[in-house]
Design an enzyme around this catalytic site. Structure first.
Site, PDB file in Angstrom:
ATOM      1  N   ASN A  45       9.325 -35.708  65.836  1.00  0.00           N
ATOM      2  CA  ASN A  45      10.569 -36.023  66.536  1.00  0.00           C
ATOM      3  C   ASN A  45      10.307 -36.106  68.044  1.00  0.00           C
ATOM      4  O   ASN A  45       9.467 -35.374  68.586  1.00  0.00           O
ATOM      5  CB  ASN A  45      11.704 -35.040  66.203  1.00  0.00           C
ATOM      6  N   GLU A  47      12.556 -36.121  71.440  1.00  0.00           N
ATOM      7  CA  GLU A  47      13.904 -35.945  72.010  1.00  0.00           C
ATOM      8  C   GLU A  47      13.986 -36.530  73.413  1.00  0.00           C
ATOM      9  O   GLU A  47      12.982 -36.936  74.011  1.00  0.00           O
ATOM     10  CB  GLU A  47      14.263 -34.453  72.008  1.00  0.00           C
ATOM     11  N   CYS A  56      13.958 -39.262  65.136  1.00  0.00           N
ATOM     12  CA  CYS A  56      13.459 -38.294  64.158  1.00  0.00           C
ATOM     13  C   CYS A  56      11.993 -38.567  63.811  1.00  0.00           C
ATOM     14  O   CYS A  56      11.508 -39.706  63.941  1.00  0.00           O
ATOM     15  CB  CYS A  56      14.256 -38.384  62.859  1.00  0.00           C
ATOM     16  N   GLU A  58      10.643 -38.793  60.875  1.00  0.00           N
ATOM     17  CA  GLU A  58      10.469 -39.752  59.782  1.00  0.00           C
ATOM     18  C   GLU A  58      10.491 -41.185  60.310  1.00  0.00           C
ATOM     19  O   GLU A  58       9.674 -42.023  59.926  1.00  0.00           O
ATOM     20  CB  GLU A  58      11.604 -39.614  58.747  1.00  0.00           C
ATOM     21  N   CYS A  94      17.566 -36.745  57.537  1.00  0.00           N
ATOM     22  CA  CYS A  94      18.955 -37.070  57.887  1.00  0.00           C
ATOM     23  C   CYS A  94      19.356 -38.389  57.224  1.00  0.00           C
ATOM     24  O   CYS A  94      18.520 -39.152  56.728  1.00  0.00           O
ATOM     25  CB  CYS A  94      19.129 -37.140  59.407  1.00  0.00           C
ATOM     26  N   CYS A  97      17.644 -41.601  58.545  1.00  0.00           N
ATOM     27  CA  CYS A  97      16.256 -41.770  58.097  1.00  0.00           C
ATOM     28  C   CYS A  97      16.205 -42.169  56.623  1.00  0.00           C
ATOM     29  O   CYS A  97      15.349 -42.957  56.219  1.00  0.00           O
ATOM     30  CB  CYS A  97      15.465 -40.493  58.346  1.00  0.00           C
TER      31      CYS A  97
HETATM   32  N1  THU Z   1      15.222 -34.336  63.126  1.00  0.00           N
HETATM   33  C1  THU Z   1      14.189 -35.003  62.542  1.00  0.00           C
HETATM   34  O1  THU Z   1      13.128 -35.206  63.165  1.00  0.00           O
HETATM   35  N2  THU Z   1      14.344 -35.442  61.266  1.00  0.00           N
HETATM   36  C2  THU Z   1      15.468 -35.296  60.534  1.00  0.00           C
HETATM   37  O2  THU Z   1      15.559 -35.822  59.429  1.00  0.00           O
HETATM   38  C3  THU Z   1      16.582 -34.501  61.050  1.00  0.00           C
HETATM   39  C4  THU Z   1      16.473 -34.062  62.449  1.00  0.00           C
HETATM   40  C5  THU Z   1      15.072 -33.860  64.512  1.00  0.00           C
HETATM   41  C6  THU Z   1      15.974 -34.557  65.494  1.00  0.00           C
HETATM   42  C7  THU Z   1      16.071 -33.517  66.594  1.00  0.00           C
HETATM   43  O3  THU Z   1      14.977 -33.668  67.465  1.00  0.00           O
HETATM   44  C8  THU Z   1      15.926 -32.191  65.858  1.00  0.00           C
HETATM   45  O4  THU Z   1      15.395 -32.495  64.595  1.00  0.00           O
HETATM   46  C9  THU Z   1      17.227 -31.430  65.691  1.00  0.00           C
HETATM   47  O5  THU Z   1      18.210 -32.237  65.165  1.00  0.00           O
END
Ligand code: THU
Length: 137
Positions: A45, A47, A56, A58, A94, A97
């Protein structure tokens, strides 16, 4: 999916997780996917101070694979947890994704989605279980 491939994907997702850039949520995620040729692509991920721009793990892995010519995903492993907290639940992908995964199904069949805490502790789902009746044109 054989155990060797499952373990490899989880190990690669764990490695990718060490690259996570998550200073806002402190929730670190790594993903690793395998394509029909056997190539593996990984992602973490990423940010941003403008929170909505976060990508994310994925989707990072999927976009890396697709941008290098891949169009089909056989399986993807996801390892996610808060920094310094191993007691959290599995990191399920999520909704966004899941939808992106549904664009790159294997030629026949479904994507195996592995949510893992470690190579000793994981669950496997078919994407169609996690995203029934997905939107497709
Ligand atoms: N996140 C992912 O990398 N994958 C997911 O399927 C759900 C959330 C990350 C996004 C963010 O950086 C952190 O998790 C918290 O939401």
């Amino acid at each position: 999916m054989n155990t060797q491939t499952i373990n490899l994907l989880i190990t690669e997702a764990e490695k990718a997780r060490t690259m996570a850039y998550a200073p806002y949520s402190n929730y670190l995620v790594g993903a690793a996917l395998i394509v029909p040729s056997g190539n593996i692509y990984t992602g973490c991920n990423v940010e941003n101070a403008s929170y909505g721009l976060t990508v994310c793990a994925e989707r990072t892995a999927i976009f890396k694979a697709v941008s290098e010519g891949q169009r089909h995903i056989d399986a993807i492993a996801i390892v996610g947890a808060p920094l310094n907290d191993s007691s959290s639940d599995y990191a399920y992908p999520c909704g966004a994704c899941r939808q992106v995964m549904s664009e790159f199904l294997p030629a026949s069949g479904d994507i195996d989605v592995i949510v893992a805490k470690s190579t000793e502790d994981y669950k496997i789902f078919k994407l169609s279980e996690l995203l029934p009746n997905s939107f497709n044109l």
